[in-house]
Design an enzyme around this catalytic site. Structure first.
Site, PDB file in Angstrom:
ATOM      1  N   LYS A  16       0.822  -1.215   0.000  1.00  0.00           N
ATOM      2  CA  LYS A  16       0.000   0.000   0.000  1.00  0.00           C
ATOM      3  C   LYS A  16       0.862   1.274   0.000  1.00  0.00           C
ATOM      4  O   LYS A  16       2.069   1.223   0.301  1.00  0.00           O
ATOM      5  CB  LYS A  16      -0.928  -0.035   1.215  1.00  0.00           C
ATOM      6  CG  LYS A  16      -1.983  -1.157   1.156  1.00  0.00           C
ATOM      7  CD  LYS A  16      -2.852  -1.139   2.407  1.00  0.00           C
ATOM      8  CE  LYS A  16      -3.974  -2.161   2.349  1.00  0.00           C
ATOM      9  NZ  LYS A  16      -4.785  -2.156   3.594  1.00  0.00           N
ATOM     10  N   TYR A  47     -12.734  -3.144  -2.666  1.00  0.00           N
ATOM     11  CA  TYR A  47     -13.176  -2.990  -1.276  1.00  0.00           C
ATOM     12  C   TYR A  47     -14.703  -2.927  -1.178  1.00  0.00           C
ATOM     13  O   TYR A  47     -15.248  -2.273  -0.277  1.00  0.00           O
ATOM     14  CB  TYR A  47     -12.534  -1.739  -0.661  1.00  0.00           C
ATOM     15  CG  TYR A  47     -11.055  -1.914  -0.371  1.00  0.00           C
ATOM     16  CD1 TYR A  47     -10.613  -2.916   0.485  1.00  0.00           C
ATOM     17  CD2 TYR A  47     -10.099  -1.073  -0.945  1.00  0.00           C
ATOM     18  CE1 TYR A  47      -9.260  -3.087   0.753  1.00  0.00           C
ATOM     19  CE2 TYR A  47      -8.739  -1.237  -0.673  1.00  0.00           C
ATOM     20  CZ  TYR A  47      -8.335  -2.251   0.181  1.00  0.00           C
ATOM     21  OH  TYR A  47      -6.993  -2.416   0.457  1.00  0.00           O
ATOM     22  N   ASN A  74      -2.122   0.168   7.115  1.00  0.00           N
ATOM     23  CA  ASN A  74      -1.514  -1.071   7.619  1.00  0.00           C
ATOM     24  C   ASN A  74      -0.618  -1.757   6.582  1.00  0.00           C
ATOM     25  O   ASN A  74      -0.461  -2.962   6.574  1.00  0.00           O
ATOM     26  CB  ASN A  74      -2.597  -2.006   8.162  1.00  0.00           C
ATOM     27  CG  ASN A  74      -3.647  -2.332   7.116  1.00  0.00           C
ATOM     28  OD1 ASN A  74      -3.513  -1.950   5.958  1.00  0.00           O
ATOM     29  ND2 ASN A  74      -4.679  -3.057   7.519  1.00  0.00           N
ATOM     30  N   HIS A 116      -1.928  -5.451   1.687  1.00  0.00           N
ATOM     31  CA  HIS A 116      -3.166  -6.225   1.486  1.00  0.00           C
ATOM     32  C   HIS A 116      -2.781  -7.634   1.072  1.00  0.00           C
ATOM     33  O   HIS A 116      -1.822  -7.821   0.323  1.00  0.00           O
ATOM     34  CB  HIS A 116      -4.012  -5.597   0.368  1.00  0.00           C
ATOM     35  CG  HIS A 116      -5.085  -6.527  -0.121  1.00  0.00           C
ATOM     36  ND1 HIS A 116      -6.325  -6.602   0.468  1.00  0.00           N
ATOM     37  CD2 HIS A 116      -5.086  -7.478  -1.110  1.00  0.00           C
ATOM     38  CE1 HIS A 116      -7.051  -7.532  -0.151  1.00  0.00           C
ATOM     39  NE2 HIS A 116      -6.318  -8.077  -1.109  1.00  0.00           N
ATOM     40  N   GLU A 125      -9.208 -11.871  -7.062  1.00  0.00           N
ATOM     41  CA  GLU A 125      -8.341 -10.690  -6.962  1.00  0.00           C
ATOM     42  C   GLU A 125      -7.190 -10.737  -7.968  1.00  0.00           C
ATOM     43  O   GLU A 125      -6.806  -9.703  -8.523  1.00  0.00           O
ATOM     44  CB  GLU A 125      -7.806 -10.554  -5.529  1.00  0.00           C
ATOM     45  CG  GLU A 125      -8.918 -10.170  -4.551  1.00  0.00           C
ATOM     46  CD  GLU A 125      -8.438  -9.883  -3.138  1.00  0.00           C
ATOM     47  OE1 GLU A 125      -9.206  -9.279  -2.377  1.00  0.00           O
ATOM     48  OE2 GLU A 125      -7.302 -10.264  -2.782  1.00  0.00           O
TER      49      GLU A 125
HETATM   50  P1  IDP Z   1      -7.693  -7.013   5.645  1.00  0.00           P
HETATM   51  O1  IDP Z   1      -6.906  -5.985   4.870  1.00  0.00           O
HETATM   52  O2  IDP Z   1      -6.946  -7.496   6.844  1.00  0.00           O
HETATM   53  O3  IDP Z   1      -8.199  -8.138   4.777  1.00  0.00           O
HETATM   54  P2  IDP Z   1     -10.384  -5.876   5.566  1.00  0.00           P
HETATM   55  O4  IDP Z   1     -11.420  -5.993   6.638  1.00  0.00           O
HETATM   56  O5  IDP Z   1     -10.607  -6.599   4.294  1.00  0.00           O
HETATM   57  O6  IDP Z   1      -8.987  -6.275   6.250  1.00  0.00           O
HETATM   58  O7  IDP Z   1     -10.205  -4.324   5.288  1.00  0.00           O
HETATM   59  C1  IDP Z   1      -9.533  -3.864   4.156  1.00  0.00           C
HETATM   60  C2  IDP Z   1      -8.731  -2.626   4.526  1.00  0.00           C
HETATM   61  O8  IDP Z   1      -9.640  -1.588   4.949  1.00  0.00           O
HETATM   62  C3  IDP Z   1      -7.806  -2.812   5.732  1.00  0.00           C
HETATM   63  O9  IDP Z   1      -6.581  -3.442   5.392  1.00  0.00           O
HETATM   64  C4  IDP Z   1      -7.615  -1.363   6.170  1.00  0.00           C
HETATM   65  O10 IDP Z   1      -6.718  -0.652   5.315  1.00  0.00           O
HETATM   66  C5  IDP Z   1      -9.027  -0.810   5.975  1.00  0.00           C
HETATM   67  N1  IDP Z   1      -9.806  -0.956   7.210  1.00  0.00           N
HETATM   68  C6  IDP Z   1     -10.424  -2.077   7.674  1.00  0.00           C
HETATM   69  N2  IDP Z   1     -11.057  -1.856   8.837  1.00  0.00           N
HETATM   70  C7  IDP Z   1     -10.844  -0.551   9.131  1.00  0.00           C
HETATM   71  C8  IDP Z   1     -11.261   0.305  10.225  1.00  0.00           C
HETATM   72  O11 IDP Z   1     -11.942  -0.112  11.160  1.00  0.00           O
HETATM   73  N3  IDP Z   1     -10.838   1.598  10.167  1.00  0.00           N
HETATM   74  C9  IDP Z   1     -10.092   2.089   9.149  1.00  0.00           C
HETATM   75  N4  IDP Z   1      -9.683   1.345   8.105  1.00  0.00           N
HETATM   76  C10 IDP Z   1     -10.045   0.036   8.101  1.00  0.00           C
HETATM   77 MG    MG Z   2      -9.578  -8.120   3.260  1.00  0.00          MG
END
Ligand code: IDP
Ligand code: MG
Length: 174
Positions: free
Chosen positions: A31, A71, A134, A137, A148
């Site tokens: 990212k 997303y 974070n 992905h 994907e």
């Molecule tokens: P993942 O990346 O661990 O699979 P997902 O739930 O698919 O998690 O969420 C995709 C991305 O959306 C996360 O990696 C993060 O960048 C963002 N995200 C998920 N939950 C939150 C939140 O509660 N606050 C802000 N950003 C979030």
């Molecule tokens: Mg995810």
């Protein structure tokens, strides 16, 4: 992309051994925050060290349509507009990792979504302290991985090649 039990030849040419394992492909996105922090090399190195094979790699800039598709499961969340802006206003690096149980292995290396709670030793645990920024992905299931990879890579952008010596990566009984 689960190709099921795939024959992996050449790990021990002298003994003419053939081993079988669940070879999968999975999508990884490095990212914008990781690119800004200058840690892309360190992140990629972790997958290489694990023995995963990079079978496709490129940099793209996602547009809104692609972000919304990728997303879609988060479209209704209050943080979605910020997430879309974050992943579209800066290029990202994409790669496809291939190896034994690659989907699960990559998620374990990546760590949980909330990097603040991610264990040290995981990529998110070591390179981020945020749920949003974070750094990486990774596909969350074999089915998601297939979708994907198709979303971001054309067939001709994926490659098939042998590691010279599988012997140093997998045991005979795996
Ligand atoms: P993942 O990346 O661990 O699979 P997902 O739930 O698919 O998690 O969420 C995709 C991305 O959306 C996360 O990696 C993060 O960048 C963002 N995200 C998920 N939950 C939150 C939140 O509660 N606050 C802000 N950003 C979030
Ligand atoms: Mg995810």
């Amino acid at each position: 992309m689960d190709r099921g039990k795939q024959e992996v030849q050449g790990r021990n040419e002298e003994e003419k051994e053939v081993i079988f394992m669940n070879i999968e492909k999975t999508l990884v996105i490095i990212k914008p925050d990781a690119i800004q922090k200058g840690v892309t090399g360190e992140i990629i190195a972790r997958f290489e060290r694990k023995g995963l094979k990079i079978v496709g790699m490129k940099m793209i800039q996602m547009d809104e349509k692609l972000a919304k598709e990728h997303y879609a499961h988060l479209a209704d969340k209050p943080f979605y507009p910020d997430l879309e802006k974050f992943v579209t206003e800066h290029p990202v690096l994409l790669f496809v990792a291939e190896g034994k149980e690659a989907v699960e292995v990559v998620r374990l290396i990546v760590g949980p979504t909330n990097a603040t709670k991610a264990p040290a030793g995981t990529i998110r645990g070591d390179f981020s302290n945020s749920t949003s920024r974070n750094v990486i992905h990774a596909s969350d299931s074999k089915e998601t991985a297939v979708k994907e990879i198709k979303r971001f890579f054309k067939n001709e952008e994926l490659f098939s090649y042998e590691f010279r010596n599988e012997y140093y990566r997998y045991a005979a009984d795996e």
